[in-house]
Write a protein that holds these residues in place. Structure first.
Motif, PDB file in Angstrom:
ATOM      1  N   HIS A   7      11.134   7.815   3.653  1.00 40.22           N
ATOM      2  CA  HIS A   7      10.081   6.815   3.862  1.00 40.22           C
ATOM      3  C   HIS A   7       9.774   6.112   2.544  1.00 40.22           C
ATOM      4  O   HIS A   7       8.608   5.889   2.192  1.00 40.22           O
ATOM      5  CB  HIS A   7       8.819   7.453   4.432  1.00 40.22           C
ATOM      6  N   ARG A  20       3.502  -7.131   8.701  1.00 41.24           N
ATOM      7  CA  ARG A  20       2.284  -7.295   9.490  1.00 41.24           C
ATOM      8  C   ARG A  20       1.224  -7.995   8.639  1.00 41.24           C
ATOM      9  O   ARG A  20       1.049  -7.681   7.479  1.00 41.24           O
ATOM     10  CB  ARG A  20       1.761  -5.931   9.946  1.00 41.24           C
ATOM     11  N   GLU A  22      -1.961  -7.818   8.467  1.00 41.50           N
ATOM     12  CA  GLU A  22      -3.027  -7.022   7.852  1.00 41.50           C
ATOM     13  C   GLU A  22      -2.545  -6.188   6.665  1.00 41.50           C
ATOM     14  O   GLU A  22      -3.347  -5.676   5.882  1.00 41.50           O
ATOM     15  CB  GLU A  22      -3.668  -6.097   8.895  1.00 41.50           C
ATOM     16  N   LEU A  23      -1.222  -6.072   6.501  1.00 38.88           N
ATOM     17  CA  LEU A  23      -0.672  -5.294   5.397  1.00 38.88           C
ATOM     18  C   LEU A  23      -0.358  -6.150   4.174  1.00 38.88           C
ATOM     19  O   LEU A  23      -0.045  -5.620   3.109  1.00 38.88           O
ATOM     20  CB  LEU A  23       0.613  -4.579   5.839  1.00 38.88           C
ATOM     21  N   SER A  39       6.591  -6.041  -0.824  1.00 40.61           N
ATOM     22  CA  SER A  39       7.080  -4.901  -0.041  1.00 40.61           C
ATOM     23  C   SER A  39       6.638  -3.576  -0.660  1.00 40.61           C
ATOM     24  O   SER A  39       6.324  -2.618   0.051  1.00 40.61           O
ATOM     25  CB  SER A  39       8.599  -4.953   0.102  1.00 40.61           C
ATOM     26  N   VAL A  42       3.116  -2.748   0.320  1.00 39.25           N
ATOM     27  CA  VAL A  42       3.062  -2.173   1.670  1.00 39.25           C
ATOM     28  C   VAL A  42       3.384  -0.681   1.601  1.00 39.25           C
ATOM     29  O   VAL A  42       2.676   0.152   2.171  1.00 39.25           O
ATOM     30  CB  VAL A  42       4.045  -2.892   2.614  1.00 39.25           C
ATOM     31  N   ALA A  43       4.456  -0.339   0.898  1.00 41.31           N
ATOM     32  CA  ALA A  43       4.904   1.052   0.833  1.00 41.31           C
ATOM     33  C   ALA A  43       3.889   1.949   0.134  1.00 41.31           C
ATOM     34  O   ALA A  43       3.658   3.086   0.555  1.00 41.31           O
ATOM     35  CB  ALA A  43       6.250   1.121   0.119  1.00 41.31           C
ATOM     36  N   GLU A  45       0.799   1.833   0.158  1.00 38.80           N
ATOM     37  CA  GLU A  45      -0.351   2.113   1.018  1.00 38.80           C
ATOM     38  C   GLU A  45      -0.028   3.184   2.055  1.00 38.80           C
ATOM     39  O   GLU A  45      -0.885   3.547   2.861  1.00 38.80           O
ATOM     40  CB  GLU A  45      -0.809   0.829   1.717  1.00 38.80           C
ATOM     41  N   GLY A  46       1.221   3.662   2.043  1.00 39.09           N
ATOM     42  CA  GLY A  46       1.610   4.714   2.974  1.00 39.09           C
ATOM     43  C   GLY A  46       2.246   4.205   4.251  1.00 39.09           C
ATOM     44  O   GLY A  46       2.569   4.998   5.141  1.00 39.09           O
ATOM     45  N   THR A  47       2.450   2.901   4.358  1.00 35.68           N
ATOM     46  CA  THR A  47       3.097   2.325   5.532  1.00 35.68           C
ATOM     47  C   THR A  47       4.603   2.312   5.331  1.00 35.68           C
ATOM     48  O   THR A  47       5.086   1.996   4.243  1.00 35.68           O
ATOM     49  CB  THR A  47       2.607   0.883   5.775  1.00 35.68           C
ATOM     50  N   ARG A  48       5.330   2.671   6.352  1.00 35.26           N
ATOM     51  CA  ARG A  48       6.782   2.724   6.236  1.00 35.26           C
ATOM     52  C   ARG A  48       7.383   1.328   6.138  1.00 35.26           C
ATOM     53  O   ARG A  48       6.995   0.423   6.867  1.00 35.26           O
ATOM     54  CB  ARG A  48       7.397   3.458   7.435  1.00 35.26           C
TER      55      ARG A  48
END
Length: 197
Positions: A7, A20, A22-23, A39, A42-43, A45-48
């Motif tokens: 991840h 997205r 909101e990200l 990118s 995004v990563a 923040e814990g989002t895949r």
């Protein structure tokens, strides 16, 4: 190939990615490597961040080595610019830090290791035949790279093409670092000419 399993995908393809709404975290105006920073934000923040195998795009490679050199120098300058402003750095995810360090950061600083290796093997080689061999092997490698830069027809041979490309990429990273350090890299991105005759 292993980054999705951790991840911890590092960066996205600037010409083709989706996020997205909101990200989205807008990078600073003076960030040149904005696709990478966006990118990574995004990563962290814990989002895949995922690669979709069904999303397919094609583009021509840069038509000349000089343009590829310039593109890679800009990327490296932009990377150090982002680091110095603490943008696009990994968050608390250890896997993300590992991939960032091994996939990106090490690549950007390899030229300094190469200079150190050449210099140290030259110095030690005066009294050590094994180290002298390593020094001479490096000289041969860079000589083949130089031949590739002067005689394009030789690049059809892997014996010349591999040293040429490796040396060109790392020379571009070295130039990119100094462009950043001296403040000579513009933030605006000049698109590479990918047109084909």
């Amino acid at each position: 190939a292993g980054e999705p399993r951790l991840h911890a995908i590092i960066g996205s393809e600037g010409a083709m990615h989706a996020i997205r709404r909101e990200l989205f975290r807008e990078p600073s105006d003076n960030i040149g490597l904005d696709d990478f920073v966006i990118s990574m934000n995004v990563a962290r923040e814990g989002t895949r961040v995922l690669y979709d195998p069904e999303a397919i795009a094609t583009e021509n490679a840069t038509p000349t080595a000089a343009q590829e050199f310039e593109r890679k120098a800009r990327v490296t300058a932009g990377a150090f610019q982002a680091i110095s402003q603490r943008e696009g750095l990994p968050g608390p995810n250890p896997g993300l830090w590992f991939c960032y360090g091994s996939h990106k950061l090490l690549r950007w600083i390899v030229p300094f290791f190469l200079i150190g290796l050449l210099t140290s093997s030259a110095i030690i080689g005066y009294g050590d035949s094994w180290m002298r061999g390593i020094f001479l092997a490096q000289l041969l490698f860079y000589f083949l790279a130089m031949l590739g830069s002067q005689f394009e027809d030789l690049l059809t041979s892997k014996v010349v093409n591999i040293p040429f490309y490796f040396t060109m990429v790392n020379a571009a990273a070295f130039v990119g670092f100094w462009r950043w350090a001296l403040g000579r890299q513009k933030v605006t991105w000049k698109k590479a000419d990918r047109a084909r005759d």
